[in-house]
Structure formats: C-alpha cells, structure tokens
Design a protein around this motif. Structure first.
Motif, mmCIF file in Angstrom:
data_model
loop_
_atom_site.group_PDB
_atom_site.id
_atom_site.type_symbol
_atom_site.label_atom_id
_atom_site.label_comp_id
_atom_site.label_asym_id
_atom_site.label_seq_id
_atom_site.Cartn_x
_atom_site.Cartn_y
_atom_site.Cartn_z
ATOM 1 N N ASP A 79 5.015 -4.201 -14.281
ATOM 2 C CA ASP A 79 5.087 -5.419 -13.326
ATOM 3 C C ASP A 79 4.362 -4.794 -11.811
ATOM 4 O OD1 ASP A 79 6.202 -6.926 -15.256
ATOM 5 O OD2 ASP A 79 8.239 -6.815 -14.347
ATOM 6 N N LYS A 80 5.033 -3.561 -11.386
ATOM 7 C CA LYS A 80 4.611 -3.129 -10.237
ATOM 8 C C LYS A 80 3.086 -2.527 -10.012
ATOM 9 C CE LYS A 80 7.940 -4.358 -7.679
ATOM 10 N NZ LYS A 80 7.739 -5.241 -6.841
ATOM 11 N N ALA A 81 2.719 -2.053 -11.204
ATOM 12 C CA ALA A 81 1.396 -1.549 -11.481
ATOM 13 C C ALA A 81 0.397 -2.645 -11.193
ATOM 14 C CB ALA A 81 1.240 -0.894 -12.750
ATOM 15 N N LEU A 82 0.519 -3.817 -12.252
ATOM 16 C CA LEU A 82 -0.163 -4.936 -11.825
ATOM 17 C C LEU A 82 -0.171 -5.680 -10.489
ATOM 18 C CD1 LEU A 82 -1.728 -7.013 -13.528
ATOM 19 C CD2 LEU A 82 0.250 -8.365 -13.997
ATOM 20 N N VAL A 129 0.641 -4.132 -7.552
ATOM 21 C CA VAL A 129 0.164 -3.430 -6.549
ATOM 22 C C VAL A 129 -1.169 -3.216 -6.714
ATOM 23 C CG1 VAL A 129 0.004 -0.990 -5.707
ATOM 24 C CG2 VAL A 129 2.217 -2.075 -5.986
ATOM 25 N N SER A 130 -1.663 -3.148 -7.867
ATOM 26 C CA SER A 130 -3.148 -3.149 -8.176
ATOM 27 C C SER A 130 -4.100 -4.366 -7.664
ATOM 28 C CB SER A 130 -3.498 -2.918 -9.401
ATOM 29 O OG SER A 130 -2.994 -1.615 -10.012
ATOM 30 N N ILE A 131 -3.210 -5.613 -8.030
ATOM 31 C CA ILE A 131 -3.828 -6.673 -7.557
ATOM 32 C C ILE A 131 -4.035 -6.785 -6.107
ATOM 33 C CG2 ILE A 131 -3.590 -9.093 -7.494
ATOM 34 C CD1 ILE A 131 -2.888 -9.219 -10.355
ATOM 35 N N TYR A 132 -2.919 -6.573 -5.424
ATOM 36 C CA TYR A 132 -3.182 -6.626 -3.945
ATOM 37 C C TYR A 132 -4.011 -5.767 -3.340
ATOM 38 C CZ TYR A 132 0.220 -10.271 -2.923
ATOM 39 O OH TYR A 132 1.141 -11.446 -2.745
ATOM 40 N N THR A 164 -1.307 -5.658 2.330
ATOM 41 C CA THR A 164 -1.299 -4.980 0.838
ATOM 42 C C THR A 164 -0.700 -3.697 1.277
ATOM 43 O OG1 THR A 164 -3.270 -5.709 0.261
ATOM 44 C CG2 THR A 164 -2.743 -3.375 -0.552
ATOM 45 N N LEU A 165 -0.616 -3.025 2.263
ATOM 46 C CA LEU A 165 0.177 -1.655 3.067
ATOM 47 C C LEU A 165 1.437 -2.046 2.952
ATOM 48 C CD1 LEU A 165 -0.141 1.036 4.079
ATOM 49 C CD2 LEU A 165 -0.278 0.079 6.197
ATOM 50 N N ILE A 220 3.720 -12.779 -6.440
ATOM 51 C CA ILE A 220 3.118 -13.175 -7.620
ATOM 52 C C ILE A 220 2.339 -14.737 -7.443
ATOM 53 C CG2 ILE A 220 3.265 -14.103 -9.945
ATOM 54 C CD1 ILE A 220 5.524 -12.039 -10.353
ATOM 55 N N GLY A 221 3.182 -15.595 -6.733
ATOM 56 C CA GLY A 221 2.544 -16.744 -6.336
ATOM 57 C C GLY A 221 1.380 -16.395 -5.460
#
Length: 176
Positions: free
Chosen positions: A66-69, A71-74, A88-89, A128-129
């Motif tokens: 969940d976190k990888a997804l 953080v990567s998207i941001y 993002t930071l 997420i939203g």
C-alpha cells in the motif's frame, strides 16, 4: 504462500507499472492500474479475513504494498507537475518519520506496536482519493474546479495531523 499474499504481491508489481504509465504520459492507464490495485487491496483483505487466511507475511506485505504504491504515485505525480512537490514531500516524510520512530523504539529495546489511528485511516483515504482524482481528471480530461484545492488542503492537513498524532503516541509509549 496463500491467495491473499499472492494478490498483494501482484499489487507490488502494479507499482512500477503505474509509475511507468505516469512517466510515459499514459495517465488514463495509470488510473486503471491504480483502481485495479485498490480493488485488489480490498479483495485480499476480504479473502484473508473471511476465509481465515491471515498470515504474518501478509501482515507485513500488505502495508508495504500500500505504501509503495501511494508514495510512488505521489512522487511520479510531483515529477510530472500534477501535484506540488511540497505535498509529496509531506506524504513521504510522514511515512519515513513513522518508520524511523518504530525502528528507534526497537533500537532502544522499547518496541512499539503501531495500530492505525482514525486520523491515519482518514489520511490514507484522502491520499488515495486525491491520487485517483488527479489521475482520473488528467487521464480523462475532466476539469477539477475547486476539487483540486479542496483535495490538496485535505491531504496536506490530514498528513500533518496524522504525523503529529503518531509522534504523540510514540512519545507517550517511550515515557512509560
């Protein structure tokens, strides 16, 4: 290895796929991958709980995926200019601070069990939203109106409040 863990591992494979889609300006595809990953998160949790397939591996793997997804998207959205870098930071620093606090507790031989706080669940839902909103609006050329500003403020505020709440809980734990 069980079915929920296999689904979670597939979600981990979604991380480079969604980052590639964003970087390659295939934002609609990134939206669909992100949506599929979100559905897979709900499905693996449902299967694990309702068919008694919970495992220690899944307990670690699921939040990592969940976190990888997220953080990567941001990070990808910031690098392509779709969300501000400061947001993002904030998202990344919050997670680093929480992981660092847990690691420090273990190093001080005062292990802490992190339990999700209500504000943290709200924060995750907002993150997420907002990511889905940005991917969907950009990928399908939908005007956002005020939704961008509202989402930005909501994510920033909840991220800060969540980080502070975890730091407060961590400091209370160390004081005991």
């Amino acid at each position: 290895m069980n079915l929920p863990n296999a689904i979670t591992i597939l979600r981990l494979f979604a991380v480079p796929a969604v980052v590639w889609a964003i970087a390659d300006d295939r934002i609609a595809l990134a939206f669909w991958i992100f949506l599929a990953a979100g559905i897979s998160d709900a499905v693996d949790g449902f299967i694990a709980r309702h068919f008694n397939m919970q495992s220690e591996l899944g307990a670690y793997l699921d939040p990592v995926a969940d976190k990888a997804l997220l953080v990567s998207i941001y990070v990808a959205l910031a690098l392509t200019g779709q969300v501000p870098g400061w947001l993002t930071l904030a998202v990344v620093v919050r997670d680093v601070v929480i992981v660092s606090a847990v690691a420090a507790s273990w190093a001080m031989e005062q292990p802490v069990t992190i339990r999700p706080l209500i504000v943290s669940k709200l924060n995750t839902a907002a993150q997420i939203g907002f990511a889905a909103l940005m991917l969907g609006a950009t990928g399908f050329s939908i005007p956002l109106g005020n939704a961008y500003e509202v989402g930005l403020v909501l994510v920033a505020g909840l991220t800060a409040i969540s980080a502070l709440a975890y730091l407060f809980e961590w400091s209370r734990h160390l004081a005991r």
